[in-house]
Scaffold this motif. Sequence first.
Motif, PDB file in Angstrom:
ATOM      1  N   TRP A  30     -34.884  -5.111  35.875  1.00 20.39           N
ATOM      2  CA  TRP A  30     -33.311  -5.315  36.041  1.00 20.39           C
ATOM      3  C   TRP A  30     -33.114  -5.094  37.448  1.00 20.39           C
ATOM      4  N   CYS A  49     -22.197  -3.745  34.706  1.00 21.69           N
ATOM      5  CA  CYS A  49     -22.615  -3.761  33.368  1.00 21.69           C
ATOM      6  C   CYS A  49     -22.429  -4.678  32.715  1.00 21.69           C
ATOM      7  N   ARG A  50     -21.136  -5.382  32.607  1.00 22.08           N
ATOM      8  CA  ARG A  50     -20.899  -6.580  32.006  1.00 22.08           C
ATOM      9  C   ARG A  50     -21.712  -7.931  32.426  1.00 22.08           C
ATOM     10  N   GLY A  54     -27.683  -6.574  28.203  1.00 21.78           N
ATOM     11  CA  GLY A  54     -28.877  -5.934  27.617  1.00 21.78           C
ATOM     12  C   GLY A  54     -29.205  -4.785  28.645  1.00 21.78           C
ATOM     13  N   LEU A  55     -28.359  -4.352  29.943  1.00 26.69           N
ATOM     14  CA  LEU A  55     -28.582  -3.449  30.637  1.00 26.69           C
ATOM     15  C   LEU A  55     -27.951  -2.349  30.409  1.00 26.69           C
ATOM     16  N   SER A  56     -28.416  -1.151  29.986  1.00 30.56           N
ATOM     17  CA  SER A  56     -27.756  -0.058  29.650  1.00 30.56           C
ATOM     18  C   SER A  56     -27.040   0.684  30.954  1.00 30.56           C
ATOM     19  N   GLU A  57     -26.125   1.398  30.461  1.00 27.55           N
ATOM     20  CA  GLU A  57     -25.283   2.326  31.693  1.00 27.55           C
ATOM     21  C   GLU A  57     -26.502   3.301  32.475  1.00 27.55           C
ATOM     22  N   ARG A  58     -27.220   3.853  31.448  1.00 26.81           N
ATOM     23  CA  ARG A  58     -28.078   4.727  32.304  1.00 26.81           C
ATOM     24  C   ARG A  58     -29.109   3.999  33.151  1.00 26.81           C
ATOM     25  N   MET A  59     -29.804   2.790  32.593  1.00 23.06           N
ATOM     26  CA  MET A  59     -30.708   2.142  33.307  1.00 23.06           C
ATOM     27  C   MET A  59     -30.060   1.569  34.790  1.00 23.06           C
ATOM     28  N   SER A  61     -27.365   2.876  36.276  1.00 22.15           N
ATOM     29  CA  SER A  61     -27.309   4.151  36.971  1.00 22.15           C
ATOM     30  C   SER A  61     -28.605   4.404  37.904  1.00 22.15           C
ATOM     31  N   ASP A  62     -29.742   4.609  37.010  1.00 23.67           N
ATOM     32  CA  ASP A  62     -30.911   4.642  37.612  1.00 23.67           C
ATOM     33  C   ASP A  62     -31.448   3.672  38.663  1.00 23.67           C
TER      34      ASP A  62
END
Length: 106
Positions: A30, A49-50, A54-59, A61-62
């Motif tokens: 990512w 994010c948009r 497939g990218l989660s918000e948590r990922m 953020s990390d």
Amino acid sequence: MRVEQSHDAAAYKQVDVGITRVFQLLGKRWTAPIVAVLTGGPAYFVDLCRAVPGLSERMLSDRLTELAAAGLVVREVDEGPPPRVRRQLAKPWACCRIFRVGCGSV
């Protein structure tokens, strides 16, 4: 005529550490798509994010936290109700900074 060259093994080891650090950060899943989106200019969290399916918000953020800690991404807060946080790539030579930090030169 043969010229003897001396090679400093410690210098090679330092370079290896720097290159390893760069690839550990930029080679994570990512990270490349996030950086690619940010090359187009500043973006808000929701826009990132948009933009990366497939990218989660948590990922996200990390990864943004890791990129900011490495000095590649700058976080800016826009005042006003509601406050919004915008991310953008740091100066173009930020990748060189990661390399130098990995080598212990900074």
